[in-house]
Design a protein around this motif. Structure first.
Motif, PDB file in Angstrom:
ATOM      1  N   ARG A 162     -22.579-132.338 -24.131  1.00 42.30           N
ATOM      2  CA  ARG A 162     -21.966-131.100 -24.608  1.00 42.30           C
ATOM      3  C   ARG A 162     -23.061-130.067 -24.904  1.00 42.30           C
ATOM      4  O   ARG A 162     -23.540-129.961 -26.032  1.00 42.30           O
ATOM      5  CB  ARG A 162     -21.104-131.379 -25.833  1.00 42.30           C
ATOM      6  CG  ARG A 162     -20.021-132.421 -25.580  1.00 42.30           C
ATOM      7  CD  ARG A 162     -19.051-132.530 -26.727  1.00 42.30           C
ATOM      8  NE  ARG A 162     -18.236-131.320 -26.835  1.00 42.30           N
ATOM      9  CZ  ARG A 162     -17.250-131.160 -27.731  1.00 42.30           C
ATOM     10  NH1 ARG A 162     -16.965-132.136 -28.589  1.00 42.30           N
ATOM     11  NH2 ARG A 162     -16.566-130.044 -27.767  1.00 42.30           N
ATOM     12  N   VAL A 219     -15.014-128.774 -19.359  1.00 41.04           N
ATOM     13  CA  VAL A 219     -14.595-128.972 -20.754  1.00 41.04           C
ATOM     14  C   VAL A 219     -15.449-130.025 -21.459  1.00 41.04           C
ATOM     15  O   VAL A 219     -15.922-129.782 -22.587  1.00 41.04           O
ATOM     16  CB  VAL A 219     -13.093-129.298 -20.852  1.00 41.04           C
ATOM     17  CG1 VAL A 219     -12.728-129.707 -22.278  1.00 41.04           C
ATOM     18  CG2 VAL A 219     -12.246-128.101 -20.427  1.00 41.04           C
ATOM     19  N   PRO A 220     -15.705-131.195 -20.872  1.00 39.86           N
ATOM     20  CA  PRO A 220     -16.526-132.184 -21.579  1.00 39.86           C
ATOM     21  C   PRO A 220     -17.986-131.780 -21.752  1.00 39.86           C
ATOM     22  O   PRO A 220     -18.711-132.410 -22.530  1.00 39.86           O
ATOM     23  CB  PRO A 220     -16.431-133.424 -20.668  1.00 39.86           C
ATOM     24  CG  PRO A 220     -15.237-133.199 -19.803  1.00 39.86           C
ATOM     25  CD  PRO A 220     -15.191-131.722 -19.596  1.00 39.86           C
ATOM     26  N   PRO A 279     -19.162-127.862 -29.016  1.00 35.77           N
ATOM     27  CA  PRO A 279     -18.072-127.472 -29.916  1.00 35.77           C
ATOM     28  C   PRO A 279     -18.149-125.981 -30.233  1.00 35.77           C
ATOM     29  O   PRO A 279     -19.200-125.471 -30.625  1.00 35.77           O
ATOM     30  CB  PRO A 279     -18.333-128.325 -31.159  1.00 35.77           C
ATOM     31  CG  PRO A 279     -19.069-129.517 -30.645  1.00 35.77           C
ATOM     32  CD  PRO A 279     -19.948-128.998 -29.541  1.00 35.77           C
ATOM     33  N   ASP A 295      -3.515-128.649 -23.183  1.00 38.02           N
ATOM     34  CA  ASP A 295      -4.786-129.350 -23.394  1.00 38.02           C
ATOM     35  C   ASP A 295      -5.173-129.290 -24.877  1.00 38.02           C
ATOM     36  O   ASP A 295      -5.535-128.227 -25.393  1.00 38.02           O
ATOM     37  CB  ASP A 295      -5.870-128.716 -22.530  1.00 38.02           C
ATOM     38  CG  ASP A 295      -7.116-129.589 -22.404  1.00 38.02           C
ATOM     39  OD1 ASP A 295      -7.415-130.326 -23.369  1.00 38.02           O
ATOM     40  OD2 ASP A 295      -7.787-129.529 -21.367  1.00 38.02           O
ATOM     41  N   ARG A 303      -7.713-130.279 -26.300  1.00 43.29           N
ATOM     42  CA  ARG A 303      -9.155-130.130 -26.543  1.00 43.29           C
ATOM     43  C   ARG A 303      -9.560-128.681 -26.765  1.00 43.29           C
ATOM     44  O   ARG A 303     -10.719-128.428 -27.151  1.00 43.29           O
ATOM     45  CB  ARG A 303      -9.942-130.696 -25.357  1.00 43.29           C
ATOM     46  CG  ARG A 303      -9.720-132.180 -25.101  1.00 43.29           C
ATOM     47  CD  ARG A 303     -10.377-132.597 -23.804  1.00 43.29           C
ATOM     48  NE  ARG A 303      -9.782-131.902 -22.653  1.00 43.29           N
ATOM     49  CZ  ARG A 303     -10.233-132.003 -21.398  1.00 43.29           C
ATOM     50  NH1 ARG A 303     -11.302-132.747 -21.141  1.00 43.29           N
ATOM     51  NH2 ARG A 303      -9.616-131.360 -20.408  1.00 43.29           N
ATOM     52  N   VAL A 304      -8.632-127.744 -26.527  1.00 47.85           N
ATOM     53  CA  VAL A 304      -8.991-126.329 -26.599  1.00 47.85           C
ATOM     54  C   VAL A 304      -7.931-125.540 -27.354  1.00 47.85           C
ATOM     55  O   VAL A 304      -6.773-125.940 -27.460  1.00 47.85           O
ATOM     56  CB  VAL A 304      -9.155-125.716 -25.186  1.00 47.85           C
ATOM     57  CG1 VAL A 304     -10.175-126.483 -24.367  1.00 47.85           C
ATOM     58  CG2 VAL A 304      -7.822-125.637 -24.445  1.00 47.85           C
ATOM     59  N   VAL A 338     -13.396-124.497 -26.983  1.00 45.51           N
ATOM     60  CA  VAL A 338     -13.375-125.961 -26.953  1.00 45.51           C
ATOM     61  C   VAL A 338     -13.658-126.501 -28.346  1.00 45.51           C
ATOM     62  O   VAL A 338     -14.573-126.055 -29.034  1.00 45.51           O
ATOM     63  CB  VAL A 338     -14.408-126.498 -25.942  1.00 45.51           C
ATOM     64  CG1 VAL A 338     -14.354-128.021 -25.896  1.00 45.51           C
ATOM     65  CG2 VAL A 338     -14.141-125.900 -24.546  1.00 45.51           C
ATOM     66  N   HIS A 339     -12.858-127.470 -28.771  1.00 46.11           N
ATOM     67  CA  HIS A 339     -13.026-128.069 -30.117  1.00 46.11           C
ATOM     68  C   HIS A 339     -14.337-128.857 -30.192  1.00 46.11           C
ATOM     69  O   HIS A 339     -14.795-129.426 -29.230  1.00 46.11           O
ATOM     70  CB  HIS A 339     -11.878-129.011 -30.422  1.00 46.11           C
ATOM     71  CG  HIS A 339     -10.551-128.301 -30.457  1.00 46.11           C
ATOM     72  ND1 HIS A 339      -9.351-128.978 -30.351  1.00 46.11           N
ATOM     73  CD2 HIS A 339     -10.229-126.997 -30.562  1.00 46.11           C
ATOM     74  CE1 HIS A 339      -8.354-128.099 -30.404  1.00 46.11           C
ATOM     75  NE2 HIS A 339      -8.865-126.896 -30.536  1.00 46.11           N
TER      76      HIS A 339
END
Length: 217
Positions: A134, A156-157, A161, A197, A199-200, A216-217
């Protein structure tokens, strides 16, 4: 109070551009050369107010590590590079040596070529060359529409954060509500996937042909 974004006439659009961050000589020349060399493809270039927004957003986020998928003749990458932190880097992915040869000239003219690395080849494959950690602060997706889910899955991955992904053409000139082509259907499905999603956090803005911003979290 207005309940929705107002439509832009040509006159109002010109006013908006002039009162935002007006294009400088480099941006104007790049837009004009793109239209002259590639009249059938020139609409692939981001709008001038969108370029100004990308520079503003990149500066606002303090971006040091950025990725662009889909470079074309280089206006969006030029805008992003201009907003990078002093030690920032932008990695661009594209499949065309022809289009990006124009981009390279204008990056050099603007003095940002030392901040940009261009990787030619299918982005779905070449994104996997990035560190699998990340580390990215910002990513911009503006390439083949059926490839969006692939690019999203790779990026995304790899976002830190709080990192932000910007995705262009998410309204398809209004056709997402009644898709007429494979690209329209791909974007409509992609928009649904982004909404779901977890994650976002995402917002969709009516800039140019629609721009999604996803944190993105």
């Amino acid at each position: 109070m207005t309940l929705k974004s107002i439509p832009l006439t040509d006159e109002l659009h010109a006013y908006l551009v002039a009162h935002g961050a007006p294009p400088d000589e480099v941006v104007r020349d790049l837009a004009e050369e793109t239209l002259a060399l590639l009249p059938a493809q020139a609409s692939m270039q981001v709008a001038p107010e969108q370029a100004a927004f990308l520079t503003f957003l990149t500066r606002l986020l303090g971006v040091r590590q950025a990725v662009e998928v889909g470079t074309f003749t280089g206006l969006s990458s030029l805008a992003i590079a201009r907003g990078l932190a002093e030690d920032g880097r932008l990695t661009c992915f594209d499949i065309s040596e022809e289009y990006t040869s124009v981009a390279r000239r204008y990056w050099a003219r603007a003095g940002v070529d030392d901040r940009i690395e261009l990787r030619i080849g299918p982005a779905g494959d070449r994104l996997r060359e990035l560190p699998n950690e990340r580390h990215l602060d910002f990513a911009f997706i503006d390439a083949d529409k059926t490839g969006y889910p692939i690019y999203w899955a790779e990026l995304v991955p790899r976002m830190r954060p709080g990192g932000v992904i910007a995705v262009d053409n998410v309204l398809r000139h209004g056709r997402v509500t009644a898709p007429q082509s494979a690209d329209d259907r791909a974007i409509a499905a992609f928009n649904d996937d982004v909404l779901a999603d977890v994650r976002v956090d995402a917002v969709m803005l009516p800039i140019a042909d629609g721009l999604t911003l996803a944190r993105v979290h």
